[in-house]
Design an enzyme around this catalytic site. Structure first.
Site, PDB file in Angstrom:
ATOM      1  N   GLY A 243       0.765  -1.242   0.000  1.00 40.96           N
ATOM      2  CA  GLY A 243       0.000   0.000   0.000  1.00 40.96           C
ATOM      3  C   GLY A 243       0.792   1.286   0.000  1.00 40.96           C
ATOM      4  N   GLU A 278       4.138  -6.475   2.438  1.00 44.05           N
ATOM      5  CA  GLU A 278       3.933  -6.969   1.065  1.00 44.05           C
ATOM      6  C   GLU A 278       3.988  -5.815   0.062  1.00 44.05           C
ATOM      7  OE1 GLU A 278       0.687 -10.468   2.215  1.00 44.05           O
ATOM      8  OE2 GLU A 278      -0.015  -8.510   1.573  1.00 44.05           O
ATOM      9  N   ARG A 317      -3.562   1.604 -16.468  1.00 45.30           N
ATOM     10  CA  ARG A 317      -3.786   2.441 -15.275  1.00 45.30           C
ATOM     11  C   ARG A 317      -4.488   3.777 -15.581  1.00 45.30           C
ATOM     12  NH1 ARG A 317      -1.015   4.278 -12.073  1.00 45.30           N
ATOM     13  NH2 ARG A 317      -2.148   3.581 -10.239  1.00 45.30           N
ATOM     14  N   TYR A 321      -7.901   3.661 -13.534  1.00 45.00           N
ATOM     15  CA  TYR A 321      -7.838   4.337 -12.227  1.00 45.00           C
ATOM     16  C   TYR A 321      -7.585   5.828 -12.349  1.00 45.00           C
ATOM     17  CZ  TYR A 321      -6.267  -0.468 -11.232  1.00 45.00           C
ATOM     18  OH  TYR A 321      -6.117  -1.832 -11.177  1.00 45.00           O
ATOM     19  N   CYS A 349      -9.446   0.472 -30.310  1.00 50.36           N
ATOM     20  CA  CYS A 349     -10.734   1.081 -30.655  1.00 50.36           C
ATOM     21  C   CYS A 349     -11.599   1.292 -29.423  1.00 50.36           C
ATOM     22  CB  CYS A 349     -11.443   0.203 -31.672  1.00 50.36           C
ATOM     23  SG  CYS A 349     -10.447   0.007 -33.131  1.00 50.36           S
ATOM     24  N   TYR A 378       2.264  -2.710 -11.941  1.00 51.77           N
ATOM     25  CA  TYR A 378       0.916  -2.799 -12.511  1.00 51.77           C
ATOM     26  C   TYR A 378       0.912  -2.283 -13.953  1.00 51.77           C
ATOM     27  CZ  TYR A 378       0.094  -3.426  -7.571  1.00 51.77           C
ATOM     28  OH  TYR A 378       0.173  -3.881  -6.280  1.00 51.77           O
TER      29      TYR A 378
HETATM   30  N1  LLP Z   1      -0.883  -7.204  -0.499  1.00 51.99           N
HETATM   31  C1  LLP Z   1      -2.162  -7.385  -0.905  1.00 51.99           C
HETATM   32  C2  LLP Z   1      -3.021  -8.304  -0.156  1.00 51.99           C
HETATM   33  C3  LLP Z   1      -2.644  -6.675  -2.011  1.00 51.99           C
HETATM   34  O1  LLP Z   1      -3.909  -6.853  -2.395  1.00 51.99           O
HETATM   35  C4  LLP Z   1      -1.777  -5.797  -2.711  1.00 51.99           C
HETATM   36  C5  LLP Z   1      -2.256  -5.062  -3.873  1.00 51.99           C
HETATM   37  C6  LLP Z   1      -0.463  -5.650  -2.258  1.00 51.99           C
HETATM   38  C7  LLP Z   1      -0.049  -6.369  -1.146  1.00 51.99           C
HETATM   39  C8  LLP Z   1       0.529  -4.741  -2.926  1.00 51.99           C
HETATM   40  O2  LLP Z   1       0.151  -3.421  -2.817  1.00 51.99           O
HETATM   41  P1  LLP Z   1       1.124  -2.202  -3.240  1.00 51.99           P
HETATM   42  O3  LLP Z   1       2.282  -2.173  -2.272  1.00 51.99           O
HETATM   43  O4  LLP Z   1       1.585  -2.444  -4.613  1.00 51.99           O
HETATM   44  O5  LLP Z   1       0.262  -1.035  -3.120  1.00 51.99           O
HETATM   45  N2  LLP Z   1      -3.644  -2.391 -10.130  1.00 51.99           N
HETATM   46  C9  LLP Z   1      -3.730  -1.307  -9.170  1.00 51.99           C
HETATM   47  C10 LLP Z   1      -3.232  -1.716  -7.813  1.00 51.99           C
HETATM   48  C11 LLP Z   1      -3.941  -2.939  -7.257  1.00 51.99           C
HETATM   49  C12 LLP Z   1      -3.394  -3.385  -5.946  1.00 51.99           C
HETATM   50  C13 LLP Z   1      -3.953  -4.699  -5.574  1.00 51.99           C
HETATM   51  N3  LLP Z   1      -3.411  -5.235  -4.363  1.00 51.99           N
HETATM   52  C14 LLP Z   1      -2.979  -0.095  -9.708  1.00 51.99           C
HETATM   53  O6  LLP Z   1      -2.450  -0.168 -10.808  1.00 51.99           O
HETATM   54  O7  LLP Z   1      -2.954   0.938  -9.071  1.00 51.99           O
END
Ligand code: LLP
Length: 441
Positions: A243, A278, A317, A321, A349, A378
């Site tokens: 996150g 994570e 993205r 988003y 398209c 992503y």
């Molecule tokens: N752990 C869990 C349980 C998750 O669901 C996620 C991301 C992460 C870790 C990693 O999160 P990060 O550190 O990357 O924020 N496709 C979207 C982001 C989707 C995130 C899904 N889960 C984007 O391009 O912004």
């Protein structure tokens, strides 16, 4: 600082010329800096190591953010564990020889086969998202005469203040269990002999640019941990998920990993747990760019459209988003010093097929290379074959040279696995001659 920069008007990655490098594959192509990945990993690791008493946290890189084997292998070499959400991701980390005991398996919809495979691989932890899933894991583990090490994913009902598609810790989201359900599960643990409860998991969303929701979440978890321990149940591990956001645009800056760690340190120290993180984006995003070539410049009535060879199929993205990615010419980014607004769009398209809208860019012409930045997380992992577009190539740059770590897909790759069924009339296969007749208009 490792990564991408312009020198004498040319984009380089750790001393290597980007335009020359991408001539090997053509465009669109993702380019990653191995050293930037290493640097980002170390920044996260050290931020939490410095702030917290031993043991050192496990940094489990979130494979969904960038799953290229070469990228995963760079991070394995740094000591990363891995955060997985599918059997396919488990397959990837096994393919690079990573240790599954240092991996966590999350996700709301694990299949029985995925659970069985993860148990056979001796996965470190299952992040469990529902009572039904817990019971299934218990049954599969018992049938294998083993026990699954489990973290219960808590839905803390905290607003992560991020885009609605990537917020996960609110009551209305599908993720995790309500605190009341978690406590009910804990009370009945003895009826689940296949489960070895080890602690809690939480992930409230992605691209957080504020530390406050993390702190609020920790407050709720601290209370839950205290109640659990008071009931005589050991809580060894706390997995805080991912996150941590990155600064995609200067007017929306994200805190640094150190700032996140500093804000969370007091509560984490009091909780006395082994910490698992994570992170995905904060490690991979600025370690990757998407290089695309301008195909046409088109003047609409009100706008300038820069039509490039990358599309929403390569980087979704912006469409999904409202994601913002800085874009600049690979060569001579300043040009004549003037800019004017334009939409950078792809060949797909769909009106949602854009990489930027109303973006000030210098004059560009057919054939120019553009760098879509902060695309390492992503980006490729969300690519698709929509419009029957082969997915892009990927290049990994080390200071001593570059390597194509995924070749561009071919048209044959696109149709692999498909077949045209033989024509049958009333269940009778047609002979070659009758088939020809049937094909005639
Ligand atoms: N752990 C869990 C349980 C998750 O669901 C996620 C991301 C992460 C870790 C990693 O999160 P990060 O550190 O990357 O924020 N496709 C979207 C982001 C989707 C995130 C899904 N889960 C984007 O391009 O912004």
């Amino acid at each position: 600082m490792a990564g991408f920069a312009w020198h004498d008007g040319r984009m380089t990655c750790d001393g290597i010329d980007v335009a020359e490098t991408v001539a090997r594959t053509g465009t669109p192509v993702y380019v990653y800096s191995a050293n930037r990945l290493r640097e980002n990993f170390a920044t996260v690791r050290d931020a939490f190591r410095v702030q917290l008493p031993a043991p050192a946290p496990l940094i489990a890189f979130s494979v969904k953010s960038n799953s290229n084997l070469a990228v995963l292998d760079v991070l394995r070499g740094c000591g990363a564990g891995f955060d997985l959400v599918s059997g396919g991701e488990l397959h990837r980390i096994r393919a690079i020889g990573a240790d599954p005991t240092r991996a966590v398996f999350a996700g709301v919809g694990k299949s029985d086969d995925e659970i069985a495979d993860a148990l056979d691989a001796h996965i470190g932890w299952f992040d469990v998202e529902s009572i039904a899933e817990l019971e299934t894991i218990d049954a599969i583990a018992r049938a294998k005469s083993t026990r699954a090490r489990v973290l219960l994913r808590v839905n803390p009902d905290v607003d992560a203040k991020t885009h609605r598609h990537i917020t996960t810790g609110k009551r209305e989201n599908k993720f995790g269990m309500r605190v009341a359900d978690v406590e009910a599960v804990l009370a009945g643990l003895s009826s689940l002999p296949g489960i070895a409860f080890d602690g809690f998991h939480v992930h409230i969303g992605s691209q957080l640019t504020d530390v406050a929701p993390f702190c609020e979440t920790l407050e709720r978890l601290e209370a839950l941990i205290a109640r659990t321990r008071a009931a005589g149940i050991a809580v060894n591990t706390l997995n805080l998920g991912g996150g941590m956001g990155v600064t995609y645009r200067p007017d929306q800056p994200a805190p640094t990993p150190s700032q996140f760690a500093l804000a969370m340190a007091p509560a984490l120290s009091r909780s006395n747990v082994k910490l698992v993180l994570e992170p995905g984006r904060v490690i991979a995003a600025d370690a990757g760019v998407l290089i695309t070539r301008v195909r046409y410049v088109k003047r609409g009535e009100q706008r300038r459209f820069v039509v490039v060879d990358a599309a929403m199929t390569d980087l979704i993205r912006p469409a999904l988003y409202e994601g913002f990615h800085p874009i600049a010419p690979v060569i001579d980014p300043e040009r004549d010093g003037t800019t004017s607004p334009c939409d950078v769009v792809g060949p797909v398209c769909e009106s949602a097929d854009f990489l930027a809208q109303d973006r000030p860019l210098p004059p560009v012409a057919r054939g120019d290379l553009l760098a879509v930045q902060l695309a390492g997380a992503y980006g490729f992992t969300m690519a698709s074959n929509y419009n029957s577009r082969p997915r892009a190539a990927e290049i990994l740059i080390e200071p001593w040279g570059s390597r194509v770590v995924r070749r561009r897909e071919t048209y044959d790759d696109l149709v692999r696995g498909e077949e045209v069924p033989p024509i049958e009339l009333c269940g009778t296969p047609l002979t070659t001659s009758s088939r020809r007749l049937a094909d005639e208009p």
